[in-house]
Enzyme design. Structure first.
Site, PDB file in Angstrom:
ATOM      1  N   LYS A 183       0.824  -1.208   0.000  1.00 55.17           N
ATOM      2  CA  LYS A 183       0.000   0.000   0.000  1.00 55.17           C
ATOM      3  C   LYS A 183       0.865   1.268   0.000  1.00 55.17           C
ATOM      4  CE  LYS A 183      -3.776  -2.393  -0.067  1.00 55.17           C
ATOM      5  NZ  LYS A 183      -3.241  -3.758  -0.114  1.00 55.17           N
TER       6      LYS A 183
HETATM    7  C1  LIG Z   1      -9.524  -3.495  -1.678  1.00 57.06           C
HETATM    8  C2  LIG Z   1      -8.857  -4.068  -0.472  1.00 57.06           C
HETATM    9  N1  LIG Z   1      -9.554  -4.141   0.673  1.00 57.06           N
HETATM   10  C3  LIG Z   1      -9.017  -4.642   1.795  1.00 57.06           C
HETATM   11  C4  LIG Z   1      -7.726  -5.101   1.831  1.00 57.06           C
HETATM   12  C5  LIG Z   1      -7.206  -5.729   3.070  1.00 57.06           C
HETATM   13  O1  LIG Z   1      -6.151  -5.077   3.641  1.00 57.06           O
HETATM   14  P1  LIG Z   1      -5.064  -5.836   4.532  1.00 57.06           P
HETATM   15  O2  LIG Z   1      -4.155  -6.590   3.616  1.00 57.06           O
HETATM   16  O3  LIG Z   1      -4.384  -4.723   5.260  1.00 57.06           O
HETATM   17  O4  LIG Z   1      -5.798  -6.746   5.456  1.00 57.06           O
HETATM   18  C6  LIG Z   1      -6.936  -5.025   0.669  1.00 57.06           C
HETATM   19  C7  LIG Z   1      -5.531  -5.481   0.703  1.00 57.06           C
HETATM   20  O5  LIG Z   1      -4.885  -5.752  -0.271  1.00 57.06           O
HETATM   21  C8  LIG Z   1      -7.528  -4.506  -0.515  1.00 57.06           C
HETATM   22  O6  LIG Z   1      -6.827  -4.442  -1.661  1.00 57.06           O
END
Ligand SMILES: Cc1ncc(COP(=O)(O)O)c(C=O)c1O
Length: 375
Positions: A183
């Site tokens: 990210k």
């Molecule tokens: C659209 C979206 N939502 C939620 C998440 C979840 O985030 P995390 O990996 O921090 O749990 C991601 C992670 O890649 C994502 O791309």
């Protein structure tokens, strides 16, 4: 091409300096002052009064559903194209994900499809700002309002994106951000829930911190929460990353505009459409679609040639979310999704690190993309 310019994550002595503060303190965990500071500063950045941090952007979304009162018997409308977390959190709280189609140009949830999927059981909509391009908030907000639904923004891709001057994460009931390794600011893992609703923030905080109440006693627990706290070490890294975010957004914005302009004449290449009311984008992904008939190349040929030239590229998701083994057996409702079915065959994205180079490198990326398109 200087592919060192695509290195991610980036860090400097600043991360080390802030990490040292934490290491030299006696609080390495979630109660280090940096955690509260990150919550306050990131919430303000997202135009919100409250921020609740947690281990990752999956649990922040799960917390949002719990805090919005979503549970067994409820339905939650989600786009058919996203990372699996958007749907999985719905299943985790015992509700039913309802998959709806996306718009063919923006890759975001089609508000008409969302409206058509509402039933008396619908409790919430999760709108994803895919790649940093924001979902159609002018249509989703009134829709949620009319039907009394919680609108949760999955802003995992959208740090700093703005809709008519209002930042992602501040338009719906809550915004859920991810600080996972890929990210635009990262501590390897991490997440943040943002909201302007004080009571909602308090409920989410309780879920994140063992069912405690803010300011309440350490051994007094009111709801069946968990320990989703981030550590002071993560907060230290994130505070340093956050300082770099505005400059990186500017750089990506400049480079994305250059790439899109350089390639605007390529037959059969269509970049993601950005909604008019959106005035700032995080540029987490540079998305596009390949019209194989017009270009005379398939998406997979384009992808192979581009990656061979050193430009990072992903050939989209292999299936819409409901194509995952988890949902093939049921446990969801699937509305017709012809656009999602097409996109998995012809879409691609470049990660944001491909937009962090200097102008010369960005022109080389454009040239490599043109060659991969057969030009
Ligand atoms: C659209 C979206 N939502 C939620 C998440 C979840 O985030 P995390 O990996 O921090 O749990 C991601 C992670 O890649 C994502 O791309």
């Amino acid at each position: 091409m200087d592919t060192n310019q695509f290195k991610w994550p980036v860090s400097s002595e600043r991360e080390m300096e802030l990490l040292r503060h934490v290491i030299e303190s006696e609080r390495w965990g979630g109660y280090h002052e940096f955690v509260g500071r990150l919550e306050r500063e990131f919430a303000a950045f997202a135009h919100c009064t409250h921020g609740v941090s947690a281990m990752n952007g999956t649990v922040t979304m799960e917390m949002a559903l719990w805090a919005a009162g979503v549970g067994p018997g409820d339905e939650v409308i989600v786009p058919a194209i996203s990372f699996v977390a958007t749907a999985m959190v719905v299943s985790r709280v015992g509700a039913l994900p309802v998959f709806v189609d996306i718009d063919p140009r923006s890759f975001n949830m089609d508000p008409e499809r969302a409206a058509a999927a509402i039933t008396p059981r619908t409790k919430a909509i999760i709108a994803v700002h895919f790649g940093g391009a924001m979902a159609e908030m002018d249509r989703l907000l009134p829709l949620a309002g009319e039907h009394g639904l919680a609108l949760i923004e999955d802003a995992a891709h959208a740090h700093g994106a703005e809709w008519q001057g209002r930042r992602a994460g501040s338009l719906g009931l809550a915004g859920s951000f991810s600080f996972q390794n890929s990210k635009v600011m990262t501590a390897g893992e991490g997440g943040m829930l943002t909201t302007n609703d004080a009571a909602f923030a308090e409920r989410a905080w309780s879920i994140m911190d063992q069912g405690r109440k803010p300011g309440g006693g350490w051994f007094f627990h009111y709801v069946p929460g968990s320990n989703y706290r981030i550590t002071g070490l993560q907060a230290a890294v994130l505070l340093a990353q956050f300082e770099r975010l505005p400059e990186q957004i500017c750089r990506r914005t400049r480079n994305a505009a250059l790439l899109r302009a350089e390639l605007s004449d390529v037959e059969g290449l269509a970049f993601q459409a950005l909604p008019k009311p959106q005035n700032a984008n995080s540029w987490y992904l540079l998305l596009g679609r390949i019209d194989g008939q017009r270009m005379g190349r398939t998406r997979d040929e384009f992808h192979s040639e581009l990656t061979a030239s050193g430009v990072p590229c992903t050939p989209f998701y292999p299936h819409p979310l409901y194509g995952n083994p988890l949902y093939r057996q049921g446990g969801c409702r699937v509305e017709p999704c012809p656009v999602a079915e097409e996109c998995v065959k012809d879409a691609f994205w470049l990660p944001h690190r491909a937009l962090l180079g200097d102008e010369e490198t960005t022109r080389e990326v454009a040239a490599a993309m043109r060659r991969a398109c057969g030009g």
